[in-house]
Design an enzyme around this catalytic site. Structure first.
Site, PDB file in Angstrom:
ATOM      1  N   THR A 145       9.535 -28.977  -0.963  1.00  0.00           N
ATOM      2  CA  THR A 145      10.024 -27.682  -1.263  1.00  0.00           C
ATOM      3  C   THR A 145      10.712 -27.590  -2.781  1.00  0.00           C
ATOM      4  O   THR A 145      10.925 -28.638  -3.470  1.00  0.00           O
ATOM      5  CB  THR A 145      11.413 -27.299  -0.371  1.00  0.00           C
ATOM      6  OG1 THR A 145      12.457 -27.974  -0.498  1.00  0.00           O
ATOM      7  CG2 THR A 145      10.908 -27.248   1.143  1.00  0.00           C
ATOM      8  N   ASP A 146      10.964 -26.570  -3.261  1.00  0.00           N
ATOM      9  CA  ASP A 146      11.359 -26.330  -4.516  1.00  0.00           C
ATOM     10  C   ASP A 146      12.704 -25.441  -4.406  1.00  0.00           C
ATOM     11  O   ASP A 146      13.072 -24.898  -3.360  1.00  0.00           O
ATOM     12  CB  ASP A 146      10.566 -25.760  -5.797  1.00  0.00           C
ATOM     13  CG  ASP A 146      10.086 -24.371  -5.448  1.00  0.00           C
ATOM     14  OD1 ASP A 146      10.559 -23.641  -4.689  1.00  0.00           O
ATOM     15  OD2 ASP A 146       8.878 -24.135  -5.924  1.00  0.00           O
ATOM     16  N   GLN A 147      13.142 -24.899  -5.482  1.00  0.00           N
ATOM     17  CA  GLN A 147      14.492 -24.133  -5.262  1.00  0.00           C
ATOM     18  C   GLN A 147      14.283 -22.889  -5.091  1.00  0.00           C
ATOM     19  O   GLN A 147      15.317 -22.107  -4.711  1.00  0.00           O
ATOM     20  CB  GLN A 147      15.293 -24.147  -6.719  1.00  0.00           C
ATOM     21  CG  GLN A 147      14.619 -23.303  -8.027  1.00  0.00           C
ATOM     22  CD  GLN A 147      15.552 -23.598  -9.036  1.00  0.00           C
ATOM     23  OE1 GLN A 147      15.908 -24.517  -9.345  1.00  0.00           O
ATOM     24  NE2 GLN A 147      15.604 -22.433  -9.923  1.00  0.00           N
TER      25      GLN A 147
END
Lengths: 176, 176, 176, 176
Positions: free
Chosen positions: A36-38
């Protein structure tokens, strides 16, 4: 970064045209926190890693290990081109189905196509393809060893049901 | 996996057509050990991370921080589509030049294009593009805030030449 | 996942004790979007990649390329152990300073230590260390080639001060 | 980079001492091409991603989803410290067993420990541990919600044997 469903054709993907030489091989993974990313969704480059998993599992289903082919024949499926369309976001801990198929297979090049689906709700997350050439250890083009070309072409490795040839379509087969 | 130069047009890439609305912004990185794979070259998904670095630096050169835009206006450049062609392999510790340009810019979508070059010998390693839509925090499409649209359009942020404000358009500026 | 400052000693890290045989080499990177996770901070495994960047740059500062050493002498600095303490979170687009130093250097093993700091505000983000053994191409332990041992030991590659050859030891040089 | 077995205690790891409050939860993954580096083995930071997979699966086995806990209670298991020892290299396409256990569990902190084994030959590849604190959405320490503390403590979620509620302790249950 997040992904959205771009406008696309009615059936969700161009990946399943009738000219496909092959069936689809399915493989399931669970999304890692690391992927995942932000934005709270899977970062866009990770789909290419999933494509690679799909290729590995496709080979295994066809009866050989890509790792062994690489080690024993020093033949490498180098990626020459990739494309991916992001239709819906994917999230941590979701189960994802990677569907892999061969779109074309020539002596010195082949193309895989992929569908990524949410396993729980069936939503199409992404579609894509990769074009490969066969290289030797020194990076020069070579012909795919016949043994593996035959195995990749083998239409009988379908997931379900008895082994049939592709032309033995049954009335209840999905239309593709 | 390794990459090879697929046959392509004379000038190496279709990325620099005269219809481009923008200039190119260059940024240099050094290849990390972590980015290689067992073929001894950069793994193919890492190029998409380099593209993202290119986008960030493009924004910075145009006068704003993508991080700030995301935080302050809750506008996200979601990736809807990516493509990449691998022309030559890249190796650990090499210096790489990421060239980024805007191929098209509309109210609700934009497209970046990229060239990846070996900094030392100038060889073209990869070309690609990403198509984006602008999303709000909830994942719904929105319009790119005018402030950032202007900054992205600003043709004057070229590496050379004097700085002007976006409204100081000159007759010979490209129409966008 | 996020990180918090665990209780630690007054000076923030044990990494800079007077027994260190070496100086610190600094290198700056900018945090990539790809390095964040859904908590909005840098995912914890990426710090190990930054450590590796620190090692590469340490070698370069000492006068050689780790890539060349690996290729020319078939000597590999295999990681035998790593530890990392996360003191403060790191975010997308922040500038980070990677500080690298050698904690111990023996014939067949060496240990690097690291400090990760926020470049803008000087806050200590993480500290860590990696222990390495030298392996040959087949994975068997070997001695670090003398040339590189000398270069790594060279205390004169400090950021400041004149360059000297490794054999030009001064009385006040640390004994190693 | 490659890894080698450092000298270690007789039983291969300190991870399975009799003071452990918990059992081990096993989970299997297959090594991805993307996880290798140019030494032909798994790059050392990827083990931390495997540790995280181990934590997720540990929670699931104990009866809850870490993703749900994060979303519903805004409690985050922030990593404060990690250590890993690399005992043997791991390669593309190998099956790996991730073994996860809780080493300590307090109101505001907990520690997981891990063993990574080659699934086919049983060889110990790596051991490690992560220390976590519980944070709220703003990054401030908080107490682990009681519901999840109970579930994590539940010694009855062993792979074998009937399910019991956490308060149904038996005389021979480990004291925690």
């Amino acid at each position: 970064m997040v992904f959205i469903p771009p406008p696309h054709d009615q059936n969700g993907t161009a990946a399943s045209s009738s000219k496909d030489i092959s069936h689809w091989v399915d493989y399931q993974i669970r999304i890692r926190y690391a992927e995942t990313d932000q934005m709270g969704v899977v970062y866009y480059s990770n789909y290419l890693i999933w494509f690679e998993i799909g290729r590995s599992e496709y080979c295994r289903k066809q009866g050989f290990s890509y790792a062994e082919m690489e080690a024993q024949t020093e033949s490498f499926l180098a990626v020459a081109e990739v494309s991916c369309r992001y239709h819906a976001p994917a999230h941590y801990d979701e189960l994802v189905k990677i569907r892999t198929s061969i779109a074309s297979l020539k002596k010195r090049a082949l193309r895989f196509q992929y569908q990524i689906l949410n396993k729980q709700n069936g939503i199409l997350i992404a579609t894509g393809s990769t074009t490969h050439v066969i290289l030797n250890k020194n990076g020069s083009p070579k012909t795919l060893p016949e043994k593996y070309a035959l195995l990749l072409r083998n239409p009988l490795s379908k997931n379900t049901g008895p082994r049939r040839h592709p032309w033995e379509r049954r009335p209840d087969d999905p239309i593709i």
